[in-house]
Design a protein around this motif. Structure first.
Motif, PDB file in Angstrom:
ATOM      1  N   HIS A 256      17.404  12.065  -6.355  1.00 14.92           N
ATOM      2  CA  HIS A 256      17.887  11.285  -5.494  1.00 14.92           C
ATOM      3  C   HIS A 256      18.503   9.916  -5.828  1.00 14.92           C
ATOM      4  O   HIS A 256      18.361   9.389  -6.886  1.00 14.92           O
ATOM      5  CB  HIS A 256      16.625  11.249  -4.412  1.00 14.92           C
ATOM      6  N   GLY A 257      19.057   9.140  -5.014  1.00 15.03           N
ATOM      7  CA  GLY A 257      19.566   7.809  -5.102  1.00 15.03           C
ATOM      8  C   GLY A 257      18.666   6.727  -5.113  1.00 15.03           C
ATOM      9  O   GLY A 257      17.465   6.976  -4.681  1.00 15.03           O
ATOM     10  N   PHE A 258      18.979   5.588  -5.131  1.00 13.12           N
ATOM     11  CA  PHE A 258      18.222   4.246  -4.831  1.00 13.12           C
ATOM     12  C   PHE A 258      18.524   3.944  -3.465  1.00 13.12           C
ATOM     13  O   PHE A 258      19.979   3.486  -3.178  1.00 13.12           O
ATOM     14  CB  PHE A 258      18.826   3.318  -5.848  1.00 13.12           C
ATOM     15  N   PRO A 259      17.643   3.296  -2.860  1.00 16.24           N
ATOM     16  CA  PRO A 259      16.244   3.096  -3.073  1.00 16.24           C
ATOM     17  C   PRO A 259      15.624   4.338  -2.179  1.00 16.24           C
ATOM     18  O   PRO A 259      14.687   3.971  -1.252  1.00 16.24           O
ATOM     19  CB  PRO A 259      15.771   1.757  -2.809  1.00 16.24           C
TER      20      PRO A 259
ATOM     21  N   LYS B 286      31.394   3.335   0.464  1.00 16.90           N
ATOM     22  CA  LYS B 286      31.831   1.778   0.331  1.00 16.90           C
ATOM     23  C   LYS B 286      31.099   1.384  -0.999  1.00 16.90           C
ATOM     24  O   LYS B 286      31.495   0.245  -1.423  1.00 16.90           O
ATOM     25  CB  LYS B 286      31.108   0.970   1.360  1.00 16.90           C
ATOM     26  N   LEU B 287      30.438   2.163  -1.694  1.00 15.15           N
ATOM     27  CA  LEU B 287      29.822   1.700  -2.856  1.00 15.15           C
ATOM     28  C   LEU B 287      30.332   2.422  -3.998  1.00 15.15           C
ATOM     29  O   LEU B 287      30.490   1.922  -5.333  1.00 15.15           O
ATOM     30  CB  LEU B 287      28.332   2.046  -2.874  1.00 15.15           C
ATOM     31  N   ILE B 288      31.086   3.528  -3.963  1.00 21.19           N
ATOM     32  CA  ILE B 288      31.773   3.984  -5.419  1.00 21.19           C
ATOM     33  C   ILE B 288      33.222   4.142  -4.884  1.00 21.19           C
ATOM     34  O   ILE B 288      33.867   4.877  -4.251  1.00 21.19           O
ATOM     35  CB  ILE B 288      31.262   5.486  -5.475  1.00 21.19           C
TER      36      ILE B 288
ATOM     37  N   LEU C  11      22.660  12.093  -7.132  1.00 22.23           N
ATOM     38  CA  LEU C  11      23.520  11.189  -6.305  1.00 22.23           C
ATOM     39  C   LEU C  11      23.216   9.890  -6.532  1.00 22.23           C
ATOM     40  O   LEU C  11      22.110   9.151  -6.754  1.00 22.23           O
ATOM     41  CB  LEU C  11      23.011  11.509  -4.887  1.00 22.23           C
ATOM     42  N   SER C  12      24.291   9.265  -6.932  1.00 21.28           N
ATOM     43  CA  SER C  12      24.474   7.872  -7.295  1.00 21.28           C
ATOM     44  C   SER C  12      23.500   7.355  -8.481  1.00 21.28           C
ATOM     45  O   SER C  12      23.811   7.863  -9.656  1.00 21.28           O
ATOM     46  CB  SER C  12      24.166   7.051  -5.851  1.00 21.28           C
ATOM     47  N   MET C  13      22.315   6.724  -8.285  1.00 20.63           N
ATOM     48  CA  MET C  13      21.384   6.518  -9.299  1.00 20.63           C
ATOM     49  C   MET C  13      21.225   7.757  -9.854  1.00 20.63           C
ATOM     50  O   MET C  13      20.886   7.995 -11.218  1.00 20.63           O
ATOM     51  CB  MET C  13      20.167   5.783  -8.938  1.00 20.63           C
ATOM     52  N   GLY C  14      21.013   8.981  -8.998  1.00 21.33           N
ATOM     53  CA  GLY C  14      20.544  10.195  -9.421  1.00 21.33           C
ATOM     54  C   GLY C  14      21.602  10.846 -10.501  1.00 21.33           C
ATOM     55  O   GLY C  14      21.619  11.493 -11.549  1.00 21.33           O
ATOM     56  N   GLY C  15      22.892  10.366 -10.295  1.00 24.20           N
ATOM     57  CA  GLY C  15      24.021  10.745 -10.925  1.00 24.20           C
ATOM     58  C   GLY C  15      23.942  10.087 -12.423  1.00 24.20           C
ATOM     59  O   GLY C  15      24.151  10.550 -13.421  1.00 24.20           O
ATOM     60  N   TYR C  16      23.433   8.402 -12.475  1.00 24.41           N
ATOM     61  CA  TYR C  16      23.434   8.073 -13.610  1.00 24.41           C
ATOM     62  C   TYR C  16      22.536   8.842 -14.597  1.00 24.41           C
ATOM     63  O   TYR C  16      22.435   8.732 -15.735  1.00 24.41           O
ATOM     64  CB  TYR C  16      22.967   6.465 -13.494  1.00 24.41           C
ATOM     65  N   ILE C  17      21.334   9.267 -13.771  1.00 22.56           N
ATOM     66  CA  ILE C  17      20.444   9.963 -14.617  1.00 22.56           C
ATOM     67  C   ILE C  17      20.522  11.107 -14.896  1.00 22.56           C
ATOM     68  O   ILE C  17      20.597  11.579 -16.123  1.00 22.56           O
ATOM     69  CB  ILE C  17      19.006   9.991 -13.578  1.00 22.56           C
TER      70      ILE C  17
ATOM     71  N   GLY D 265      30.178   8.928   3.750  1.00 21.95           N
ATOM     72  CA  GLY D 265      29.992   7.615   2.963  1.00 21.95           C
ATOM     73  C   GLY D 265      29.447   7.968   1.515  1.00 21.95           C
ATOM     74  O   GLY D 265      29.872   8.991   0.892  1.00 21.95           O
ATOM     75  N   HIS D 266      28.438   7.160   1.175  1.00 22.82           N
ATOM     76  CA  HIS D 266      27.550   7.128   0.003  1.00 22.82           C
ATOM     77  C   HIS D 266      26.812   8.317  -0.042  1.00 22.82           C
ATOM     78  O   HIS D 266      26.240   8.581  -0.907  1.00 22.82           O
ATOM     79  CB  HIS D 266      27.263   5.815  -0.130  1.00 22.82           C
ATOM     80  N   LEU D 267      26.323   8.883   1.283  1.00 20.20           N
ATOM     81  CA  LEU D 267      25.154   9.724   1.452  1.00 20.20           C
ATOM     82  C   LEU D 267      25.545  11.135   1.909  1.00 20.20           C
ATOM     83  O   LEU D 267      25.182  11.606   2.808  1.00 20.20           O
ATOM     84  CB  LEU D 267      24.153   9.255   2.200  1.00 20.20           C
TER      85      LEU D 267
ATOM     86  N   ASN E 272      23.759  -9.803  -9.782  1.00 17.40           N
ATOM     87  CA  ASN E 272      23.268  -9.326  -8.173  1.00 17.40           C
ATOM     88  C   ASN E 272      22.110  -8.361  -8.373  1.00 17.40           C
ATOM     89  O   ASN E 272      21.310  -8.465  -7.542  1.00 17.40           O
ATOM     90  CB  ASN E 272      24.730  -8.634  -7.637  1.00 17.40           C
ATOM     91  N   ARG E 273      22.043  -7.578  -9.337  1.00 22.47           N
ATOM     92  CA  ARG E 273      20.905  -6.727  -9.416  1.00 22.47           C
ATOM     93  C   ARG E 273      19.531  -7.437  -9.566  1.00 22.47           C
ATOM     94  O   ARG E 273      18.579  -7.338  -8.844  1.00 22.47           O
ATOM     95  CB  ARG E 273      20.819  -5.729 -10.726  1.00 22.47           C
ATOM     96  N   GLU E 274      19.797  -8.388 -10.336  1.00 26.26           N
ATOM     97  CA  GLU E 274      18.453  -9.251 -10.592  1.00 26.26           C
ATOM     98  C   GLU E 274      18.190 -10.296  -9.417  1.00 26.26           C
ATOM     99  O   GLU E 274      16.907 -10.212  -9.164  1.00 26.26           O
ATOM    100  CB  GLU E 274      18.712 -10.209 -11.962  1.00 26.26           C
TER     101      GLU E 274
HETATM  102  C1  MLT Z   1      22.456   4.506  -5.234  1.00 26.85           C
HETATM  103  O1  MLT Z   1      22.779   4.738  -4.179  1.00 26.85           O
HETATM  104  O2  MLT Z   1      21.615   5.249  -5.956  1.00 26.85           O
HETATM  105  C2  MLT Z   1      22.899   3.160  -5.736  1.00 26.85           C
HETATM  106  O3  MLT Z   1      23.962   2.827  -4.781  1.00 26.85           O
HETATM  107  C3  MLT Z   1      23.307   3.089  -6.879  1.00 26.85           C
HETATM  108  C4  MLT Z   1      23.813   1.611  -7.462  1.00 26.85           C
HETATM  109  O4  MLT Z   1      22.971   0.699  -6.735  1.00 26.85           O
HETATM  110  O5  MLT Z   1      24.504   1.499  -8.213  1.00 26.85           O
END
Ligand code: MLT
Length: 267
Positions: free
Chosen positions: A28-31, A218-220, A95-101, A244-246, A133-135
């Motif tokens: 799954h993605g964040f959060p 809107k995020l990617i 998905l998203s953070m799940g994709g980074y993983i 969109g993102h989901l 921005n993350r911080e």
């Molecule tokens: C997500 O959906 O997991 C986040 O948008 C990822 C991110 O903030 O980079």
């Protein structure tokens, strides 16, 4: 369906296991948490053995005693599979953070994967501004709790069409976010800021890869998805309309058809 709490890497992972066939892990993605996959699991479970974890810190999995980086998550998911006795190669869909993983998982354990599905995600790392921005986001959620995020984030996650036509989806996402722990959201935010940049390694991915993008994500940026499609040698891409993102929540039927066709054509 079997629901388990598995002890790995000094923490406990809540994982749903359902279906039969080749294994497919959904990250799954964040959060959010594992319930974001609820609209696609019944169909996918007809063809696949689904492994659907709550990432440590989210849903029913407690916050672990280590930084919530994609690298640590990938290492922990590999241990989870070993604990579940899933040792032959699997497909992973993040998905998203799940994709980074998922990209980290490929990097750490390429021999444990037979297919990669990168949905609404990107290979690049954060810019210095994005890290700042993350911080700030981490400090804000620790100070104020999840209510503000739960109110503001669905507007960014969902397409304009979903926002207009699916108010119940907006409420569902909002509640999912509100129920997460502020400490976990802050830790994952800081963890994503430390993720590796995989852009220069995409051409080393030799397994079949599907890139899924939402037309109104809107995020990617779409260019990020296209770049992964172009650079990964054995990749194909699906752009999902009115998503969109989901995309698994906004267009579950198209999502499941796309994933099923991709995986069955590479079985
Ligand atoms: C997500 O959906 O997991 C986040 O948008 C990822 C991110 O903030 O980079």
């Amino acid at each position: 369906m079997s629901v388990k709490a598995i002890q790995v890497n000094n923490t406990s992972i809540h994982v749903d296991l359902l279906g039969s066939g080749p294994s497919l892990m959904l990250v799954h993605g964040f959060p959010l948490d594992r319930t974001m996959w609820a609209d696609v699991t019944n169909v996918l479970a007809q063809s696949f053995q689904l492994v659907i974890p709550d990432l440590p810190g989210f849903g029913a999995s407690p916050l672990p005693p280590w930084p919530l980086t994609p690298a640590n998550y990938a290492q922990t998911l590999a241990l989870l599979l070993t604990e579940l006795k899933i040792t032959s190669p699997i497909a992973i869909c993040g998905l998203s953070m799940g994709g980074y993983i998922a990209l980290e998982f490929w990097h750490q354990h390429p021999q444990r994967l037979n297919a990669l599905i990168l949905t609404n995600t990107k290979a690049s790392a954060d810019s210095p501004d994005a890290r700042d921005n993350r911080e700030q986001a981490a400090q804000k959620v620790l100070a104020n709790g999840t209510t503000d995020l739960a109110r503001s984030m669905p507007e960014k996650l969902l397409s304009e069409k979903s926002l207009a036509q699916s108010p119940e989806l907006k409420v569902r996402i909002s509640e999912m976010i509100e129920h997460q722990s502020p400490e976990s959201i802050a830790a994952a935010s800081r963890g994503m800021a430390q993720r590796h940049d995989f852009t220069d390694r995409l051409d080393n991915i030799s397994i079949p890869t599907l890139v899924i993008a939402g037309e109104d994500d809107k995020l990617i940026p779409l260019d990020e998805s296209k770049r992964m499609d172009h650079m990964i040698p054995n990749a194909s891409m699906k752009l999902i309309s009115a998503a969109g993102h989901l995309s698994p929540l906004e267009q579950p039927t198209v999502f499941t058809q796309t994933v099923s066709q991709f995986l069955s054509s590479h079985a």
